[in-house]
Structure formats: C-alpha cells, structure tokens
Design a protein around this motif. Structure first.
Motif, PDB file in Angstrom:
ATOM      1  N   VAL A  98      56.217  34.022  35.135  1.00 15.59           N
ATOM      2  CA  VAL A  98      56.106  35.154  36.032  1.00 15.59           C
ATOM      3  C   VAL A  98      57.341  35.162  36.939  1.00 15.59           C
ATOM      4  CG1 VAL A  98      54.806  33.888  37.805  1.00 15.59           C
ATOM      5  CG2 VAL A  98      54.562  36.375  37.621  1.00 15.59           C
ATOM      6  N   PHE A  99      57.853  36.356  37.252  1.00 12.17           N
ATOM      7  CA  PHE A  99      59.056  36.482  38.070  1.00 12.17           C
ATOM      8  C   PHE A  99      58.654  36.884  39.491  1.00 12.17           C
ATOM      9  CE2 PHE A  99      60.771  36.285  33.941  1.00 12.17           C
ATOM     10  CZ  PHE A  99      62.128  35.987  34.040  1.00 12.17           C
ATOM     11  N   VAL A 100      59.025  36.039  40.439  1.00  9.40           N
ATOM     12  CA  VAL A 100      58.640  36.241  41.836  1.00  9.40           C
ATOM     13  C   VAL A 100      59.893  36.352  42.699  1.00  9.40           C
ATOM     14  CG1 VAL A 100      57.369  35.307  43.803  1.00  9.40           C
ATOM     15  CG2 VAL A 100      56.547  34.888  41.477  1.00  9.40           C
ATOM     16  N   ASN A 101      60.015  37.451  43.436  1.00 10.00           N
ATOM     17  CA  ASN A 101      61.132  37.629  44.364  1.00 10.00           C
ATOM     18  C   ASN A 101      60.620  37.457  45.791  1.00 10.00           C
ATOM     19  OD1 ASN A 101      62.948  40.487  45.605  1.00 10.00           O
ATOM     20  ND2 ASN A 101      63.585  38.364  45.652  1.00 10.00           N
ATOM     21  N   LEU A 102      61.032  36.384  46.454  1.00 10.15           N
ATOM     22  CA  LEU A 102      60.683  36.149  47.847  1.00 10.15           C
ATOM     23  C   LEU A 102      61.803  36.711  48.713  1.00 10.15           C
ATOM     24  CD1 LEU A 102      59.376  32.461  47.594  1.00 10.15           C
ATOM     25  CD2 LEU A 102      58.041  34.574  47.505  1.00 10.15           C
ATOM     26  N   GLY A 103      61.534  37.831  49.377  1.00  2.09           N
ATOM     27  CA  GLY A 103      62.549  38.507  50.182  1.00  2.09           C
ATOM     28  C   GLY A 103      62.289  38.325  51.667  1.00  2.09           C
ATOM     29  N   TYR A 104      63.345  37.955  52.412  1.00  4.87           N
ATOM     30  CA  TYR A 104      63.193  37.582  53.821  1.00  4.87           C
ATOM     31  C   TYR A 104      64.174  38.339  54.724  1.00  4.87           C
ATOM     32  CZ  TYR A 104      60.919  33.440  51.698  1.00  4.87           C
ATOM     33  OH  TYR A 104      60.109  32.596  50.982  1.00  4.87           O
ATOM     34  N   ASN A 105      63.726  38.595  55.946  1.00  6.16           N
ATOM     35  CA  ASN A 105      64.603  38.962  57.068  1.00  6.16           C
ATOM     36  C   ASN A 105      65.389  40.256  56.866  1.00  6.16           C
ATOM     37  OD1 ASN A 105      66.659  36.757  59.197  1.00  6.16           O
ATOM     38  ND2 ASN A 105      65.614  38.667  59.644  1.00  6.16           N
ATOM     39  N   TYR A 119      46.126  33.970  50.689  1.00  7.88           N
ATOM     40  CA  TYR A 119      46.651  33.926  52.063  1.00  7.88           C
ATOM     41  C   TYR A 119      45.562  33.496  53.041  1.00  7.88           C
ATOM     42  CZ  TYR A 119      50.196  36.601  49.634  1.00  7.88           C
ATOM     43  OH  TYR A 119      51.130  37.010  48.716  1.00  7.88           O
ATOM     44  N   VAL A 120      44.359  33.936  52.792  1.00  6.06           N
ATOM     45  CA  VAL A 120      43.236  33.504  53.624  1.00  6.06           C
ATOM     46  C   VAL A 120      43.103  31.978  53.576  1.00  6.06           C
ATOM     47  CG1 VAL A 120      40.718  33.507  53.800  1.00  6.06           C
ATOM     48  CG2 VAL A 120      41.941  35.674  53.480  1.00  6.06           C
ATOM     49  N   GLU A 121      43.129  31.437  52.376  1.00  6.70           N
ATOM     50  CA  GLU A 121      42.988  29.990  52.215  1.00  6.70           C
ATOM     51  C   GLU A 121      44.131  29.245  52.912  1.00  6.70           C
ATOM     52  OE1 GLU A 121      42.498  26.667  48.635  1.00  6.70           O
ATOM     53  OE2 GLU A 121      43.416  28.617  48.219  1.00  6.70           O
ATOM     54  N   ALA A 122      45.362  29.708  52.713  1.00 10.05           N
ATOM     55  CA  ALA A 122      46.521  29.011  53.269  1.00 10.05           C
ATOM     56  C   ALA A 122      46.521  29.042  54.786  1.00 10.05           C
ATOM     57  CB  ALA A 122      47.803  29.629  52.722  1.00 10.05           C
ATOM     58  N   LEU A 123      46.218  30.190  55.366  1.00 13.40           N
ATOM     59  CA  LEU A 123      46.272  30.316  56.819  1.00 13.40           C
ATOM     60  C   LEU A 123      45.054  29.689  57.487  1.00 13.40           C
ATOM     61  CD1 LEU A 123      47.726  33.927  56.926  1.00 13.40           C
ATOM     62  CD2 LEU A 123      48.913  31.824  57.541  1.00 13.40           C
ATOM     63  N   MET A 177      54.550  29.998  49.953  1.00 12.34           N
ATOM     64  CA  MET A 177      54.016  29.113  48.925  1.00 12.34           C
ATOM     65  C   MET A 177      52.713  29.661  48.331  1.00 12.34           C
ATOM     66  SD  MET A 177      56.321  26.892  48.633  1.00 12.34           S
ATOM     67  CE  MET A 177      55.436  25.954  47.385  1.00 12.34           C
ATOM     68  N   ALA A 178      51.913  30.330  49.164  1.00 11.10           N
ATOM     69  CA  ALA A 178      50.679  30.937  48.657  1.00 11.10           C
ATOM     70  C   ALA A 178      50.987  32.052  47.666  1.00 11.10           C
ATOM     71  CB  ALA A 178      49.847  31.465  49.821  1.00 11.10           C
ATOM     72  N   THR A 179      52.093  32.778  47.913  1.00 13.97           N
ATOM     73  CA  THR A 179      52.492  33.836  46.991  1.00 13.97           C
ATOM     74  C   THR A 179      52.857  33.275  45.633  1.00 13.97           C
ATOM     75  OG1 THR A 179      53.321  35.224  48.806  1.00 13.97           O
ATOM     76  CG2 THR A 179      54.168  35.687  46.601  1.00 13.97           C
ATOM     77  N   VAL A 180      53.615  32.184  45.635  1.00 16.91           N
ATOM     78  CA  VAL A 180      53.982  31.550  44.368  1.00 16.91           C
ATOM     79  C   VAL A 180      52.731  31.095  43.623  1.00 16.91           C
ATOM     80  CG1 VAL A 180      55.216  29.628  43.305  1.00 16.91           C
ATOM     81  CG2 VAL A 180      56.238  30.854  45.242  1.00 16.91           C
ATOM     82  N   LYS A 181      51.831  30.465  44.344  1.00 15.51           N
ATOM     83  CA  LYS A 181      50.586  29.988  43.731  1.00 15.51           C
ATOM     84  C   LYS A 181      49.787  31.151  43.148  1.00 15.51           C
ATOM     85  CE  LYS A 181      46.322  27.433  44.764  1.00 15.51           C
ATOM     86  NZ  LYS A 181      45.530  26.716  45.817  1.00 15.51           N
ATOM     87  N   ALA A 182      49.653  32.232  43.918  1.00 14.78           N
ATOM     88  CA  ALA A 182      48.884  33.387  43.450  1.00 14.78           C
ATOM     89  C   ALA A 182      49.519  34.015  42.224  1.00 14.78           C
ATOM     90  CB  ALA A 182      48.763  34.411  44.579  1.00 14.78           C
ATOM     91  N   ALA A 183      50.836  34.093  42.221  1.00 16.22           N
ATOM     92  CA  ALA A 183      51.530  34.694  41.081  1.00 16.22           C
ATOM     93  C   ALA A 183      51.336  33.864  39.824  1.00 16.22           C
ATOM     94  CB  ALA A 183      53.015  34.844  41.406  1.00 16.22           C
ATOM     95  N   VAL A 184      51.451  32.552  39.957  1.00 13.74           N
ATOM     96  CA  VAL A 184      51.290  31.662  38.797  1.00 13.74           C
ATOM     97  C   VAL A 184      49.872  31.749  38.251  1.00 13.74           C
ATOM     98  CG1 VAL A 184      51.177  29.236  38.125  1.00 13.74           C
ATOM     99  CG2 VAL A 184      53.144  30.087  39.413  1.00 13.74           C
ATOM    100  N   GLU A 185      48.890  31.716  39.130  1.00 16.52           N
ATOM    101  CA  GLU A 185      47.504  31.694  38.675  1.00 16.52           C
ATOM    102  C   GLU A 185      47.001  33.059  38.217  1.00 16.52           C
ATOM    103  OE1 GLU A 185      45.066  29.779  41.612  1.00 16.52           O
ATOM    104  OE2 GLU A 185      46.139  27.867  41.450  1.00 16.52           O
ATOM    105  N   ASN A 186      47.804  34.104  38.458  1.00 16.03           N
ATOM    106  CA  ASN A 186      47.420  35.451  38.010  1.00 16.03           C
ATOM    107  C   ASN A 186      48.518  36.070  37.148  1.00 16.03           C
ATOM    108  OD1 ASN A 186      44.777  36.225  39.628  1.00 16.03           O
ATOM    109  ND2 ASN A 186      46.126  35.165  41.062  1.00 16.03           N
TER     110      ASN A 186
END
Length: 859
Positions: free
Chosen positions: A120-127, A284-288, A354-363
């Motif tokens: 899966v391709f994940v783009n983490l964009g910041y700032n 995100y609920v779990e992580a926070l 990190m939660a985003t990466v996890k969610a993307a991998v598992e879905n």
C-alpha cells in the motif's frame, strides 16, 4: 572535572528522557542510525528545527539505511528544496519503479490485473501552514522509527507499505515562523500567551513567500510548491494521504470524520467519507486513548472545497485525512486546562502518523479495491450524465486560454482540439480556437470540478469557499454538449509552448491588441525600456496588407517617429517582448483609419508609466497584499513598493502616481492621514481600493460614495421583522449567524466595455468572485459605475436570499470616483483572489496602467 561530567550526564539523561517521551515501545533501534536528537544536537520539541536541518537529517537516513531514499520534487520561491523520503523494505526499494508502474494501473479503469501483491502507498504530508510546526518535527521522528526500528511491527509495516514522507510542504513559511519562535524563546520558557514568542508579527509564517495559503492551492495550482506536489501526486496516486495542521491553543485534537459535506450531491463517493474515514478513525482513537490525549471529530472542518491537502486525494481514488492539533504557538503556553508544550503537540502528530501507517497496512485490500472502483465509477458516472463533453475557448485571447489548458493538464484531464464548429445556447465554437473535454475519462470528477456549478446545498456554513468552477475563474466561454463532436488530436503539454510570433519592421507604428492577457506585461517591458506607448480610447480599423483590420478599445499604439531611440532599436525591443510573451504585433504603414479614429486622434493617448506602492503590515490583509505582489511579480514582471504602515509618515508622495489599499482595518490612519491621501489623489493620482479598503475609503470620506447596509432596507419591513423576531435555540446560533456571510461564491456582473477599466474584455457579462459583505452603492455619476451585478447574478456557490436580493443585486462591483483631478477605483470584490482569477485581475491591471487616464465626466 566532576562538575563537567555531571553536566554531561544530566544532558545525556535529559536527551534520553526526551527521546523516550516519543519513542517508548517503538524500539529496539539500530544503533547505526542516528536519532533526530543525536543528529540535531537537541531534544525534539525543545527548539523549532529549520527546514534545511530537517532535509539534512532525512538525507542522512537515506545515506545510512537500505530502507530509505530521498528525492527532490520541487523548489520554493526562496529556493528551499521540496523533498520526499521514501521508506519501505529494502526489496521494495530495489524495485520501486516496477512497483510504481503496477500500482498506477489501479487508476486505469480498463485494468483487470490482480494487485493484491502490491504494498500500500502512504503519503505522510506535513506542515503546509508554516506556523503549524509540530508535524514537521513529528515527520523526523516517524522517519526515524520506520528506518531504525527493529521491532517486528515496524518490519511488517515496511513489508506491506511504501511510506512517502513529505516533511515540510511549506518550507518558506516554516522557516519564517521558526526564526520567530526561536528568536523569542526564553530560558526559562515563558508560558504567558501575551509573550512575543506566541504572537508573530505580520505576515506570520502560515503562508508561503507571496503570503498565499498553500492548503487552498491543490486545485488552483498557482505556486511551485503545489505544482511540484501535484506532478508528484499524479506519478504515484497514493492510497492514503495525510494533512497535518494546528488550530487554536485552547482546543484539543481533531481527526476525521469531518463535519458533513455541505454539497447536496458530493462528487466524491460516500464510501470515502463514511466507511473509510470511520475505519481509520478506530486506529486514531486507540492511539490517542493510549497516551491520554483528548480529541474530537465530526463537528468541524468540512471537506466541501476540493482543493485542500485532505480533500484533493479524495478526488483521485485515495483517502485524504485531516488532523488538527491545538498549537503551543511557541515552546510552552498556558491554556484554561493547563500548559501545553511543543513536545506534547509533536507526540500527538507522531501517534497519528504511526496509526495511519498501521491502518493502511491492515486495510490494504480495502484501499486497493476502493481505488480501482473509484476510477471505474468515473466512467460509469459519466455515462449516466446527460453531458457528453464540454467545449471551451476564447477566440480573442490565446494566452488566457493557454493558461486554462495548463490547469486542466496539471490535473491530468484529457482534452482535444475541436475539429468542427458547434453552436450551443447561442455560443459559437470553431476549430481555430476551441477545445473539447469529454466527460467519459478517468478524471471525470475533475471535469465536474472545472465546469459544473451548484446552487443547492445541505449546509450553509462552509469552512472555506462554496464555489470553485475554474472555467469561471478564467472567464472562459464554455458550454456542455449533449452529443459528441468531431475532435482532433489530444492536447499535450508540448502544445502549450508559446507560438513563434513574427513581427514585421515598421517605419510608422506598431499595434498590440489589448485583449491578450499578456499585453500588460508587454506594455510594462516597453515602458521600462523608455518606449513611449499610447492607448486607443476608441476603436478603429486600418488597412493592413490590403485588408481592413479592426482594433478594439485599449489597443496599444507604438509610434516609430516619436521615440528617443532608433527605429531599429525600437523594432528589436518590440519583437523580443512580443516573442517573449507570445503576443501578436501588427505593423502599420499609415495612421489613417478606414473607420473610427485615426492614430493621431486625441483619443489615442500617451500612457504614463505606473509608479505604484501598496500599504502592508499591521491591520492589512496579507493574503490580498500577497495576491497583488504575486500578480505583478509573476505575470507582469513589474515591481511594486510595499510600504509598512509604520512608515506611513515617511512616504515620499511625489515618487508615486498609484496607491493600492487592499482589505484591512487601517486603524492606524487617523483623519489627518486620510486627508493626506485624499489630497494626494486630488492632484491627479490614482488610488485603487479592494473590498475593505473600499469600505475604508467611503467611511473616511476620501470619496463621495455610499455603502449599502442595514439602514438602507425599507424601515417598515425592518420594524415588522423586529416585532416578529422568532425565538431560536441557542445551540443553533453559530450556524444561523454564519450563513449570513458570503463565504465565497461566483456572481455575474454587467461591464461597460467602453470604460478604460474594461478595456480588453469582449463580453459584457463577466463572472466575479465575492467573499465579503462590502456592498457598494452604484455611483450617482452615471458614467462611473463600471460593473454592476445583473438582474440574475448567481452563477455558483451559496448565498442567502436576503444577501442576494437586498444587498447584492442593488450594488455595484466596481466604480470609479472622482477626487479633484484624480480618481479612486473601488473594487467591492477581490479581482486577484488566490492568484487564480484570470477573469478579473485584468480589471486590476487596467486600473494600474490606465487609471491615470480615466477622466470622470459630470453632467
């Protein structure tokens, strides 16, 4: 010696504790990979890290690890690199081009290939907002975890995902803010919200070099930061894209799902903002919850406008996700619920990354299935539409048409040359200037975005604009076709290359059509070189090569015999400028007209070189000031002096002939100052005001004009309304009050094409953009109202019936008011909105170049 060792030990422990705050349970880590703290020399969160140091750290990671590589995808105005760090398993990295090629077939509706073996391709964009800095610090920590962690969890992520980290989308703004925060940082830290550290000065770090909000530019694609990212995006089509922000200090943390979309029938699939958002929210609920952070969802931040970093991916088969962190606005700040630290804000952003990466991998399978069905549904939706295609083009302005085509190609919309003439709703399109955009294509939703207009909404309060039909931004003549028309070859970026312009040397005069969007740039280049240029204030026709040719209002006339340079030098200047801007030049051997005025007429007037300045800083809208600056810099190559409000008393008024006042409160200017401005205008100079600047000029009696306000409504009706006030629930107040504003909609005005401010326009009807409640009454002078709203002005976007009928319809969009021998050009709307309103920034340029020559008759 002991004291030195003690200090070193204390510092080491401090660094370790700071690192544990972020990295607990993320290891063990490869000791050969430097942590951000080790590389930077200070704990993350104790200092605001400059962009060059962030890039240097990510570059170091790519150099020492076989999990990462770094590439530059663009450069900012201030020459800061825009980079992408790709992190994945070494075996994926080794075959990344092949993975990319196969992944992109998910965006091909005709593809039936099984893609289940792809990561899966994940783009983490910041700032993207420079003064929302926590996410870029989190980007370094995220990169470190993914590159250095030896945990089985992280290794699994890398085997299942390609993570692409964009650490700073707006480096120019970030460094502006970082310098401020670090410059005022105290030791010990000062948490008082009144401290300078927490209160940036104008224009603040939110925006880019030209003070534009880059989070609104994904659709408009005006700036190099956005264009670089869009070109990158369409090379990768990531499955998931994050958009990290900050909000008010007294808030908590926001993640999607957002507030319900305000559009009645959103063009993004409902599955996107229901199933996918809800699924990722669980992570995100779990992580926070695990770190005790409070948060909220669903209450705010609608994704109606398609040009955010969190909404554009939703129109490209991906999942865009918005995050908003309460900002420390510095290193430490008091809030009603305690102090908030910079490190705390960073940790929340890291947890969500990190939660985003996890969610993307598992879905992963869900995301790929959605992406493929998204582009398939583009074709099926187009087939169900009664619009076969859109046809567009402006026969009088190739450069403006070229600019619109550039925007379509930037978003990978397919279009073709029109090969046969078509006529739709009284509009004629012929093969010599028109283009054809079929709806049945993978980017059908972008076609809708470009051409469709709306007037029905489920909600009346928008986070941003409610209208974005780009064809109207460009004043592009267009029409929907019910049946297909014959087309020629597909248009590519190579077709945007400016055509070679042939200029024949003349011993009498050169003529340049003012209808061309680039004509003002040619005019300025010639004036800067000392060439005397005239303008036609009445149309005419001449015999050119034995044929009669018509010349419209505003045509530039460059006499050969009245210059201070040789005819050969003049020819070289005219030819080079015309070629550089792709503007046609007509050479004439005579000044005698077949019809209309002759070239020696008093209506062919010598143009004065503009000498403009603009007030900036405290109280002035940095957005609007930046739009003026950007327009002149990038489209005209013309300087404008930007004078800070604090230097008002030192202005050398004789140096300038044109003044610009954009929106602002201008509280620093007292009655003496406004009188000074009025006296300067009365000497024959030009003041150009925009929106609140126009309101200020009217209220401070610089001009004798009026505003339309509540006091202008029929008193009997107002009294009746007051006596029948309906009791409403308190909780509905924000929604009910918010809907009274005009948050961004497109309306139609009627132009006086004979007025100098309208020179270059060929159609009386013109779309304008309104996002304010500045209502200017038409001038009592019958010749001074240049643009007035039509009887049925609504084109696109939300507006209440009250605002439409009681305020908008009776008002003027543009008037010119006489002040002594000078004049004030008052815009009710913003002609330069977000650098993208090609439809109306010609009005502003006309005010700049022709304003000195506007004489306001009086009966």
């Amino acid at each position: 010696m002991k004291s030195i060792l003690s200090i070193v030990l204390i510092l080491a422990i401090g660094h370790l504790q700071a690192q544990d705050y972020f990295l607990e349970d993320k290891g063990p880590f490869d000791p050969g990979i430097p942590s951000p703290e080790k590389f930077l020399g200070y704990p993350v969160g104790s200092h605001h890290t400059r962009h060059d140091r962030i890039v240097a750290y990510l570059t170091q990671l790519a150099e020492v690890s076989d999990r990462a590589e770094i590439n530059q995808y663009g450069e900012t105005y201030e020459h800061r690199p825009l980079v992408m760090l790709t992190v994945t398993a070494p075996e994926h990295l080794a075959q990344l081009p092949a993975l990319q090629e196969k992944h992109n077939r998910a965006a091909d509706p005709s593809n039936t290939e099984d893609l289940s073996d792809l990561p899966v391709f994940v783009n983490l964009g910041y700032n993207v907002h420079g003064n929302e800095p926590s996410s870029s610090e989190a980007a370094m920590l995220t990169a470190y975890i993914l590159v250095a962690s030896e945990s089985e969890e992280v290794k699994n992520y890398l085997s299942q995902a390609v993570i692409m980290i964009d650490p700073t989308i707006n480096p120019d703004g970030r460094d502006r803010h970082s310098q401020w925060a670090n410059m005022f940082k105290g030791d010990p830290l000062v948490a008082d919200p009144a401290d300078a550290e927490h209160n940036e000065r104008w224009p603040r770090g939110r925006t880019n070099h030209y003070w534009f909000d880059l989070n609104r530019d994904w659709l408009l694609g005006i700036h190099p930061e956005s264009r670089g990212k869009l070109n990158w995006y369409h090379q990768w089509y990531p499955n998931v894209v994050t958009d990290f922000h900050e909000m008010g200090t007294n808030s908590t943390y926001f993640f999607e799902p957002m507030k319900a979309n305000a559009s009645k029938d959103p063009i993004m699939p409902a599955e996107n903002y229901t199933t996918l958002n809800d699924k990722f929210a669980e992570y995100y609920v779990e992580a926070l919850d695990n770190i005790g952070s409070f948060y909220f969802t669903k209450e705010a931040f609608d994704g109606t406008y398609p040009g955010y970093g969190s909404s554009y991916p939703d129109l490209q088969g991906g999942l865009g996700i918005l995050f908003e962190q309460a900002s420390s606005r510095g290193h430490l700040q008091e809030t009603p619920t305690g102090e908030i630290t910079f490190a705390f804000t960073i940790r929340n952003q890291l947890s969500s990354s990190m939660a985003t990466v996890k969610a993307a991998v598992e879905n992963k399978d869900l995301l790929y299935d959605y992406q493929q069905r998204f582009f398939e549904s583009a074709l099926s939706n187009a087939e169900q539409s009664d619009v076969e295609a859109y046809v567009f083009g402006d026969r009088y302005d190739k450069n403006r048409t070229r600019a619109f085509i550039d925007k379509l190609l930037l978003h990978r919309v397919k279009l073709y040359k029109l090969e046969e003439s078509v006529k739709v709703d009284g509009k004629s399109f012929t093969s010599d200037f028109a283009y054809y955009v079929p709806t049945r294509q993978p980017q059908y939703r972008m076609v809708q975005t470009m051409f469709e207009t709306y007037e029905e909404y489920t909600d009346s309060v928008f986070y941003d604009a409610s209208a974005w039909s780009l064809a109207n931004f460009y004043n592009m003549e267009y029409a929907p076709l019910k049946k297909a028309a014959k087309t020629g070859k597909e248009v590519s970026r190579e077709d945007l290359t400016r055509e070679a312009v042939k200029v024949t040397q003349s011993d009498y005069a050169y003529l340049i059509d003012w209808n061309d969007y680039n004509a003002p740039a040619v005019l300025w280049e010639l004036q800067k070189a000392g060439v005397h240029v005239l303008s036609a204030f009445k149309p005419f026709s001449l015999a050119i090569d034995g044929k009669e040719k018509e010349f419209d209002y505003g045509t530039l006339v460059i006499p050969v015999s009245r210059q201070q340079i040789s005819s050969d030098s003049l020819y070289t200047l005219v030819k080079e400028s015309a070629m550089g801007h792709a503007v046609e030049v007509t050479s004439s051997a005579s000044g005698y007209s077949r019809s209309g005025v002759d070239l020696g007429s008093r209506n062919i007037r010598a143009l004065e070189k503009p000498k403009p300045f603009m007030l900036i800083e405290d109280g002035v809208s940095s957005y609007e000031a930046g739009e003026v600056w950007h327009l002149l810099d990038t489209r005209v190559d013309m300087p404008i002096t930007k004078i800070p409000m604090r230097n008002f008393e030192e202005i050398d008024w004789e140096r300038y002939n044109t003044m610009v006042m954009v929106s602002g409160n201008y509280k620093q200017l007292d009655s003496t100052d406004s009188e000074k401005i009025k006296n300067w205008v009365s000497l024959g100079n030009t003041l150009i005001t925009i929106r609140e600047g126009s309101e200020w000029a009217i209220k401070n009696k610089v001009v004798n004009e009026k505003l339309i306000g509540a006091e202008d409504i029929d008193e009997d009706a107002a009294e009746k309304e007051e006596n029948t006030t309906e009791r409403k629930p308190y909780v509905e107040a924000p929604e009910n009050i918010g809907k009274q504003s005009v948050g961004g909609a497109i309306f139609e005005v009627d132009l006086d094409l004979t007025h100098p401010l309208a020179f270059g326009y060929t159609r009386e009807k013109l779309p304008v953009y309104r996002n304010s409640e500045v209502w200017i009454a038409p001038s009592e002078n019958p010749y001074a109202t240049v643009a007035k709203y039509t009887d049925n002005p609504h084109i696109d976007g939300f507006v209440t019936d009250k605002n439409l009928n009681e305020f908008l319809k009776p008002s003027a969009s543009l008037i010119v008011s006489k002040v002594g021998r000078g004049r004030v050009v008052l815009f009710a709307d913003n002609p330069n909105f977000r650098g993208s309103w090609y439809a109306t920034n010609r009005l502003f340029l006309n005010a700049l170049f022709l304003g000195q020559h506007i004489e306001i008759p009086s009966e």
